[in-house]
Design an enzyme around this catalytic site. Sequence first.
Site, PDB file in Angstrom:
ATOM      1  N   ASP A  11     -18.891 -46.088 180.027  1.00 32.75           N
ATOM      2  CA  ASP A  11     -18.672 -47.541 180.079  1.00 32.75           C
ATOM      3  C   ASP A  11     -17.865 -47.807 181.341  1.00 32.75           C
ATOM      4  O   ASP A  11     -16.713 -47.390 181.449  1.00 32.75           O
ATOM      5  CB  ASP A  11     -17.902 -47.987 178.830  1.00 32.75           C
ATOM      6  CG  ASP A  11     -17.560 -49.479 178.856  1.00 32.75           C
ATOM      7  OD1 ASP A  11     -17.777 -50.129 179.894  1.00 32.75           O
ATOM      8  OD2 ASP A  11     -17.056 -49.969 177.831  1.00 32.75           O
ATOM      9  N   GLY A 103     -15.000 -30.760 189.239  1.00 35.93           N
ATOM     10  CA  GLY A 103     -15.972 -29.705 188.984  1.00 35.93           C
ATOM     11  C   GLY A 103     -16.837 -29.888 187.753  1.00 35.93           C
ATOM     12  O   GLY A 103     -17.924 -29.335 187.680  1.00 35.93           O
ATOM     13  N   TYR A 228      -5.564 -45.512 173.182  1.00 37.70           N
ATOM     14  CA  TYR A 228      -6.862 -46.118 172.969  1.00 37.70           C
ATOM     15  C   TYR A 228      -7.414 -46.661 174.278  1.00 37.70           C
ATOM     16  O   TYR A 228      -6.774 -47.458 174.950  1.00 37.70           O
ATOM     17  CB  TYR A 228      -6.790 -47.258 171.935  1.00 37.70           C
ATOM     18  CG  TYR A 228      -8.149 -47.874 171.753  1.00 37.70           C
ATOM     19  CD1 TYR A 228      -9.145 -47.165 171.103  1.00 37.70           C
ATOM     20  CD2 TYR A 228      -8.458 -49.109 172.286  1.00 37.70           C
ATOM     21  CE1 TYR A 228     -10.416 -47.678 170.970  1.00 37.70           C
ATOM     22  CE2 TYR A 228      -9.730 -49.638 172.164  1.00 37.70           C
ATOM     23  CZ  TYR A 228     -10.696 -48.913 171.503  1.00 37.70           C
ATOM     24  OH  TYR A 228     -11.960 -49.422 171.394  1.00 37.70           O
ATOM     25  N   LYS A 231     -14.247 -46.875 172.833  1.00 33.92           N
ATOM     26  CA  LYS A 231     -14.870 -45.915 171.929  1.00 33.92           C
ATOM     27  C   LYS A 231     -15.741 -44.945 172.721  1.00 33.92           C
ATOM     28  O   LYS A 231     -16.120 -45.207 173.852  1.00 33.92           O
ATOM     29  CB  LYS A 231     -15.698 -46.660 170.888  1.00 33.92           C
ATOM     30  CG  LYS A 231     -15.043 -46.722 169.502  1.00 33.92           C
ATOM     31  CD  LYS A 231     -14.274 -45.468 169.148  1.00 33.92           C
ATOM     32  CE  LYS A 231     -13.816 -45.438 167.705  1.00 33.92           C
ATOM     33  NZ  LYS A 231     -12.675 -44.546 167.497  1.00 33.92           N
TER      34      LYS A 231
HETATM   35 MG   LIG Z   1     -19.426 -49.109 174.839  1.00 39.85          MG
END
Ligand SMILES: [Mg+2]
Length: 364
Positions: A11, A103, A228, A231
């Site tokens: 993302d 790497g 956090y 996800k």
């Molecule tokens: Mg996502």
Amino acid sequence: MPQTLSVIKADIGGYVGHSAMHPEVLDTGREELAKAVQSGLLIDAQAQACGDDLFLIMSHDHGADDEAVHRFAWDTFLAGTEVAKRLHLYGAGQDLLTDAFSGNIRGAGPGSAELELEERPSEPVIVFMGDKTSSGSFNLPFYKMFADPFNTAGLVISESLHAGFSFEVHDLKDHRKIMFNTPEELYDLLVFIGSPGRYAVKRVVTRSSGEVAAVSSTDKLSMIAGRYVGKDDPTAIVRCQGNFPAVGEVLEPFTTPYIVEGFMRGSHYGPWMPVGLAQAHPTRFDGPPRVVALGFQLADGKLVGPRDFFEDVSFDNARREANDVADFLRKHGPFEPHRMPLDEMEYTTMPAVAAKMASRWSEL
Ligand SMILES: [Mg+2]
């Protein structure tokens, strides 16, 4: 020479909010992949999106964990992040957790699933792309595909499947792995994979031939970052037919929208809705979590496809059930079991609120 199918995803910025990917970011992925095919690094490749995640589907002959392929994926995500920054997209570059590539993409934020194979005369594979959910979410579908004869008739009536499958399970907390043989160790296997927040099926192996049948990404962002950061939105690759379950047996588990962790802020349980690419835009409460299934025939490493399987009407009932389950769970608001349990809240406001209130508690 064995071929490798690598799916590396991240993302790198949402449009609008966390709901989808801006076409310019997807185009950047496609342009970079085209260059890599032209240069000979890759045999073939496609960029696809599920929600706000960019999935690079790459066919090559360099093997898994190849530094050049991983570096290319990292650089492509950086190029996409530049576009996301220019358009002020949401959370530009959010999954790129390290300052520099060192790497291997593993441990750097993006998720990866890589499968090495000797291509058969006909080689059907399915790439699954998840959004608003977590690594471990493929545990239940993999169990159904490879160990449940009520899902996969071939386990009973096909000679090539009758010997069963082995499951490689990763302990995401203590960083260790174990193999289970099915059917004889089914109950032992379920003790662990029934808790997908900690134990994730990384690989499934065909016992009759030793070939890898399926792989999934098990990268856990919160455990990499220690906070956090979104996800994990996992991906998986599954081989079909012959020594593996049929295409229809691989898709069958998704006719039930099983509950997974993810949804809003990655902190809720919700139904995993199977959708075609056109519906892969989590919207309601940033969800419900989505899964797309893209089918390909490999032809000397070329990706012939995709077939967008879940756009089919036979998954309409699963989508309806997912909406009904989402309606019901949402009524719980900030209460468990819609909200995730307390020990999963450590990456949210919970520690700060607990610290602020610490002096106000008194003995009973
Ligand atoms: Mg996502």
